[in-house]
Design a protein around this motif. Structure first.
Motif, PDB file in Angstrom:
ATOM      1  N   PRO A   1       0.822  -1.221   0.000  1.00 58.47           N
ATOM      2  CA  PRO A   1       0.000   0.000   0.000  1.00 58.47           C
ATOM      3  C   PRO A   1       0.854   1.268   0.000  1.00 58.47           C
ATOM      4  O   PRO A   1       1.965   1.280   0.545  1.00 58.47           O
ATOM      5  N   VAL A   2       0.320   2.321  -0.590  1.00 59.23           N
ATOM      6  CA  VAL A   2       1.047   3.583  -0.664  1.00 59.23           C
ATOM      7  C   VAL A   2       1.331   4.124   0.734  1.00 59.23           C
ATOM      8  O   VAL A   2       2.375   4.744   0.972  1.00 59.23           O
ATOM      9  N   ALA A   3       0.415   3.903   1.681  1.00 60.95           N
ATOM     10  CA  ALA A   3       0.610   4.383   3.053  1.00 60.95           C
ATOM     11  C   ALA A   3       1.874   3.798   3.682  1.00 60.95           C
ATOM     12  O   ALA A   3       2.539   4.465   4.490  1.00 60.95           O
ATOM     13  N   VAL A   4       2.218   2.575   3.313  1.00 55.17           N
ATOM     14  CA  VAL A   4       3.437   1.951   3.838  1.00 55.17           C
ATOM     15  C   VAL A   4       4.671   2.664   3.301  1.00 55.17           C
ATOM     16  O   VAL A   4       5.628   2.925   4.035  1.00 55.17           O
TER      17      VAL A   4
ATOM     18  N   LYS B   1       5.049   5.874   5.191  1.00 55.40           N
ATOM     19  CA  LYS B   1       5.512   5.663   6.561  1.00 55.40           C
ATOM     20  C   LYS B   1       7.012   5.411   6.632  1.00 55.40           C
ATOM     21  O   LYS B   1       7.701   5.917   7.530  1.00 55.40           O
ATOM     22  N   TYR B   2       7.507   4.625   5.678  1.00 51.78           N
ATOM     23  CA  TYR B   2       8.919   4.223   5.748  1.00 51.78           C
ATOM     24  C   TYR B   2       9.824   4.986   4.783  1.00 51.78           C
ATOM     25  O   TYR B   2      10.994   4.619   4.623  1.00 51.78           O
TER      26      TYR B   2
ATOM     27  N   THR C   1       7.416  17.033   1.833  1.00 54.45           N
ATOM     28  CA  THR C   1       6.530  18.120   1.404  1.00 54.45           C
ATOM     29  C   THR C   1       5.192  18.049   2.130  1.00 54.45           C
ATOM     30  O   THR C   1       4.633  19.076   2.520  1.00 54.45           O
ATOM     31  N   VAL C   2       4.663  16.835   2.316  1.00 48.86           N
ATOM     32  CA  VAL C   2       3.388  16.671   3.029  1.00 48.86           C
ATOM     33  C   VAL C   2       3.554  17.035   4.505  1.00 48.86           C
ATOM     34  O   VAL C   2       2.724  17.755   5.078  1.00 48.86           O
ATOM     35  N   ARG C   3       4.623  16.557   5.127  1.00 51.08           N
ATOM     36  CA  ARG C   3       4.828  16.811   6.559  1.00 51.08           C
ATOM     37  C   ARG C   3       5.095  18.286   6.849  1.00 51.08           C
ATOM     38  O   ARG C   3       4.700  18.813   7.890  1.00 51.08           O
TER      39      ARG C   3
END
Length: 405
Positions: free
Chosen positions: A94-97, A100-101, A157-159
């Motif tokens: 998944p893109v979320a993984v 995260k990493y 960029t998101v953070r």
């Protein structure tokens, strides 16, 4: 005047509505054209690698491959097989993984860039120490860093979205990270990979809404840094001067040797080429014909027509990456959108540099043509990057159906 109801509710209308909602969507689960274009580019590259390398075992440099004319063909087939298997695994993540990493992947790749510089561990080829030896193939950490840079820049960029208009919190940390990467790559040396990674990071920051004044100022500073690097390096400076006047006798026989023979190859090809397998330049005149200068062999054997087909396929690939990124952002998936566009920037910039070098539009630099040039790490990480792009598109489609990922 009486009010008339234009639509009369009935059981049949209700049944039709329910049937329409329950009917399966015609939207595919994945982007089939993207898969086909990727596969076609790899297969086209496989054919051209075989054509460009078939005579190499006859040269003294590859004397150990005597009577093994299909060596590079079989190796490239193996690389493609490994790459497609890796892509199939990566697609399941998944893109979320990845988000995260992403920082850990970036740090881990930095460690590999340090390890590759250690004598006795890193493999040196033509004076450059860029590979880590593995049993199946050599691993090139700079290729992995291109993916790591895409994911890390998108996550950063998101953070830091609320600080993107500030120099110290929104721009400087990213530049320090990329500067560290650049220092390690220049020690290999690999200026070409450094240039691509800088373009990836700058492009994602720009798309993420960084202050345009700071972006322009840092862009000018980066240009100055690259000019300084070239000016202070004798062999890079000589290569630049040779590029400016490649047909001067001293340059044509030395630093501009590859460029002049690449241009001769394109000239021989004219509109429709001399025919597949008919290249003369690949017969020990054009160095690295199966890697960095495979586009010149395509131009000679398939002519302008073949070159335009390759350009069109890469153009479509990059455009599709940006379309997927735009769709992800519209679905409030900012990290996925920036990552997709970052992959498009990576493939687009590297393709442009490779083709520009082959055509004499840019100074000679050792960068492969994505998906097509001979090499394990290049094809592997190109496929991994495109698998992440396919995953982003897949999750877009699930969300547009109202599902969850």
């Amino acid at each position: 005047m009486a009010f008339q109801i234009p639509f009369k509710f009935s059981a049949s209308n209700s049944d039709a509505t329910i049937a329409a909602r329950s009917r399966p969507s015609k939207m595919m689960d994945y982007d089939q054209p993207l898969v086909w274009v990727t596969v076609l580019l790899m297969l086209f590259g496989l054919v051209m690698v075989y054509s460009a390398s078939i005579a190499l075992p006859d040269s003294p440099k590859f004397a150990y491959l005597q009577d093994k004319n299909e060596y590079f063909l079989y190796r490239q087939m193996m690389y493609i097989g490994v790459s497609m298997a890796a892509a199939a695994v990566v697609f399941q993540v998944p893109v979320a993984v990845w988000q995260k990493y992403a920082p850990l992947l970036f740090i881990g790749t930095l460690v590999l860039l340090v390890i590759v510089l250690i004598p006795g561990i890193g493999v040196s080829v033509n004076g450059a120490r860029r590979w880590l030896p593995l049993k199946v193939m050599n691993l090139q950490p700079s290729e992995l860093m291109k993916i790591a840079a895409v994911l890390y820049a998108a996550d950063f960029t998101v953070r830091k979205q609320e600080y993107m208009h500030k120099l110290t919190k929104g721009f400087l940390p990213m530049m320090v990270a990329i500067g560290l990467v650049g220092m390690l790559l220049l020690l290999e040396p690999d200026l070409g990979a450094f240039g691509v990674i800088v373009c990836i990071a700058m492009g994602i920051l720009f798309l993420g809404g960084i202050n345009i004044v700071w972006f322009g100022g840092i862009g000018a500073l980066l240009v100055l840094i690259f000019v300084t690097i070239i000016a202070l390096s004798p062999f890079r400076r000589a290569r630049m001067f040779a590029y400016l006047d490649p047909w001067e006798e001293g340059n044509a026989l030395d630093k501009a040797y590859q460029l002049t023979h690449s241009l001769i190859a394109f000239g021989r090809g004219e509109f429709f080429g001399v025919g597949l397998g008919g290249s003369v330049e690949k017969l020990f005149y054009l160095p690295e014909a199966h890697t960095d200068f495979i586009m010149a062999v395509i131009g000679e054997e398939l002519g302008l027509a073949g070159v335009l087909v390759v350009i069109a396929m890469f153009y479509w690939l990059v455009k599709r990456a940006f379309d997927i990124g735009r769709q992800a952002i519209a679905l409030d998936q900012t990290f996925a959108g920036l990552a997709a566009k970052g992959i498009g920037i990576w493939i687009g910039v590297q393709t442009f540099i490779n083709m520009g070098v082959n055509l004499g539009l840019l100074p000679t630099k050792g960068l492969t043509l994505p998906l097509m040039s001979f090499g394990g790490s290049g094809v592997l990480f190109n496929c991994v990057g495109l698998a992440i792009l396919l995953r982003i598109d897949y999750e877009n489609r699930v969300r547009m159906r109202g599902g969850r990922t």
